[in-house]
Design an enzyme around this catalytic site. Structure first.
Site, PDB file in Angstrom:
ATOM      1  N   GLU A 242      68.942  -5.719  -3.449  1.00 38.04           N
ATOM      2  CA  GLU A 242      69.438  -7.055  -3.101  1.00 38.04           C
ATOM      3  C   GLU A 242      70.917  -6.970  -2.762  1.00 38.04           C
ATOM      4  OE1 GLU A 242      67.656 -10.518  -5.353  1.00 38.04           O
ATOM      5  OE2 GLU A 242      67.850  -9.012  -6.917  1.00 38.04           O
ATOM      6  N   HIS A 266      58.319  -7.328 -11.436  1.00 44.27           N
ATOM      7  CA  HIS A 266      58.058  -7.136 -10.004  1.00 44.27           C
ATOM      8  C   HIS A 266      57.767  -5.669  -9.632  1.00 44.27           C
ATOM      9  CE1 HIS A 266      59.513 -11.121  -9.984  1.00 44.27           C
ATOM     10  NE2 HIS A 266      60.789 -10.878  -9.810  1.00 44.27           N
TER      11      HIS A 266
END
Ligand code: BG6
Length: 516
Positions: A242, A266
């Protein structure tokens, strides 16, 4: 008539058809929070636009801040307009959507609020706006989950109104626990009140189109499965990078850190989809059984060996998307001495026949150079090099990359002869791009998952055993990191690809991170 479909039967029958769910009331706890505004309401509005919401559908927002129904409707209307960049003008779908939104002030611990909720739901049922079906969505900080669940139970809201005709379900947002013990405790609390089949533990990565496509890619194509194993695969990499920092979530992140925030859920979910055996059918139990088996096969990392299998780091100041950004310790609500990790890399092994000796390298971080999530399958080198001499250096192993976001797609790298009279070999790429192939943009993860909850399909939600298994792996790592504190915490410049220690970590095995 001849069968023309390319999908094998179980998969074809199992793939979700666009059905409209039964009329229901959706109660959102934590309704004035960020998640409701940014994700839930926009997703529900999109479903309304696609005509996928049931005819009778009402939303009841519950949170601590007092609002009237009208004030809350206006707040939600604005949130939808802002987050979806809508034209603020006349939108009949939005107006009628907001008309069915209600609000109750609730500090989550007061039984009176739950009896008001019972009255409101019953009234909506009587007015024909819902029909006895209830979906409770817990979007509060997790510390409120037990109290909300207990009160729903005592108010008689956990049981279906009419078990033969209606349903009641509860959705729990992540994080589900903060270590193995708390996850077990939470599972016990929840399943004392709700039956496991009523419980939907959400992981929004499982709702992403490309993540779901992994199952189709693996099990609706005959050519990949035979090579999807240790004989042909050298290793697997899963990267979730990210560019964002912790934004305004400093207090949450200080308690969480990257391992809890991204890897426990995740990234391990992605790993289980890559590594699972073909399920016998596409029904929830079969798929979730196979995923759980993968988590069960993960080789535990004992506390004393944690540093051999992991790297953790924190971002220092640097640049993100051309702007100078502060280091993690200078972010709002973050301790200047914080040792919370914002980057982690792990090497995992699966003790089963398919994956013995195939390492899975995972990495994820905030404030990295690019926002990209990708699964890379790196195949073994050819067993014998025919093309001797200078050219052999350029024969690279085949790589299959599944791009989860952005630029969703799948690419395959292979070697090709460069045209000309001198023998030269160069890697080339075959590329499938979702956008180009299908045009239409896919539904967001929350749309898919909310619809699945209403339809009663829990295939893409986490079962109690899977959650506990992933905490089993992660908890000794957390314990060791906590014990070591600052010692062993690496640093990386914001906007880079992570700490040099992470490069050294994989290079030790004669491998390298894939350039994303
Ligand atoms: C959330 C994490 O679960 O996932 C966030 O709490 C993270 O820290 C987010 O930014 C990433 O989701 P996506 O869909 O943007 O990749």
């Amino acid at each position: 008539m001849a069968e023309t479909s390319v999908l094998p039967n179980p998969l074809r029958e199992g793939i979700r058809m666009r059905r409209t769910p039964d009329a229901c009331a959706m109660v959102i706890f934590g309704a004035s929070g960020d998640l409701t505004e940014r994700k839930l309401l926009p997703a529900l509005y999109y479903l309304a636009r696609e005509r996928l919401l049931p005819g009778g559908f009402s939303i009841i927002g519950c949170s601590r801040t007092p609002y009237s129904n009208d004030q809350f409707r206006e707040k939600m209307r604005q949130a939808i307009v802002t987050h979806l960049n809508l034209d603020n003008g006349n939108d009949p779908i939005l107006e009628s959507f907001c008309k069915n939104v209600y609000y109750l002030t609730d500090n989550f611990g007061d039984p009176k609020a739950y009896s008001q909720l019972v009255d409101l739901i019953n009234r909506l049922d009587q007015e024909g706006k819902t029909s006895g079906n209830r979906l409770f969505y817990l979007a509060t900080p997790p510390s409120f989950f037990p109290v909300i669940v207990k009160h729903l139970g005592s108010a008689g809201l956990a049981k279906p109104k009419d078990p033969d005709k209606t349903w009641t379900r509860v959705v729990l947002e992540k994080p589900f626990g903060r270590d193995l013990e708390s996850a077990r405790q939470l599972n016990r609390t929840v399943t004392r009140v709700f039956h496991e089949d009523q419980v939907y533990r959400i992981d929004h990565y499982l709702g992403k189109e490309t993540v779901q496509n992994l199952l189709v890619f693996r099990f609706a194509n005959g050519i990949f499965e035979p090579i999807w194993n240790r004989r042909y695969i050298d290793h697997v990499q899963i990267a979730v990078a990210e560019t964002l920092g912790v934004e305004n979530r400093g207090s949450y992140y200080e308690e969480s850190g990257l391992l809890r925030d991204m890897i426990q859920n995740h990234v391990l979910q992605l790993l289980s989809l890559v590594a699972m055996e073909p399920p016998a059918s596409f029904d929830a139990k079969a798929v979730r059984d196979e995923k759980a088996k993968v988590l069960r096969a993960l080789r535990p990392i004992p506390m004393e060996q944690v540093n051999d299998f992991t790297v953790r780091a924190q971002y220092a100041k640097g640049f993100a998307e051309g702007k100078e950004v502060p280091g993690y310790r200078s972010e709002p609500n973050v301790s200047p001495k914080s040792v919370t990790e914002t980057f982690a890399a792990l090497k995992l092994s699966l003790d089963n026949w398919r994956w013995a000796d195939v390492p899975f390298y995972l990495r994820s971080g905030k404030r990295l150079a690019k926002r990209v999530s990708e699964i890379t399958i790196q195949f073994r080198r050819v067993p014998h090099l025919l093309f001797q001499g200078a050219v052999t250096d350029s024969i690279e192993p085949n790589v299959m990359a599944v791009r989860i976001q952005p630029d969703e797609g799948i690419s395959l790298r292979f070697s090709a002869k460069v045209p000309g009279t001198t023998p030269q070999i160069r890697p080339v790429k075959m590329d499938f791009r979702y956008g180009e192939a299908f045009g239409a943009s896919p539904p967001t993860a929350y749309e898919t998952l909310l619809l699945d909850c209403m339809l009663g399909d829990n295939t893409l939600f986490n079962r109690d055993d899977a959650v506990e298994l992933s905490w089993e792996l992660v908890t000794p790592i957390l314990d060791r990191w906590k014990q070591d504190g600052e010692k062993g915490l690496a640093s990386y410049e914001a906007g880079s690809w992570g700490p040099v220690e992470a490069d050294a970590f994989i290079e030790r095995d004669g491998r390298a991170w894939r350039r994303l």
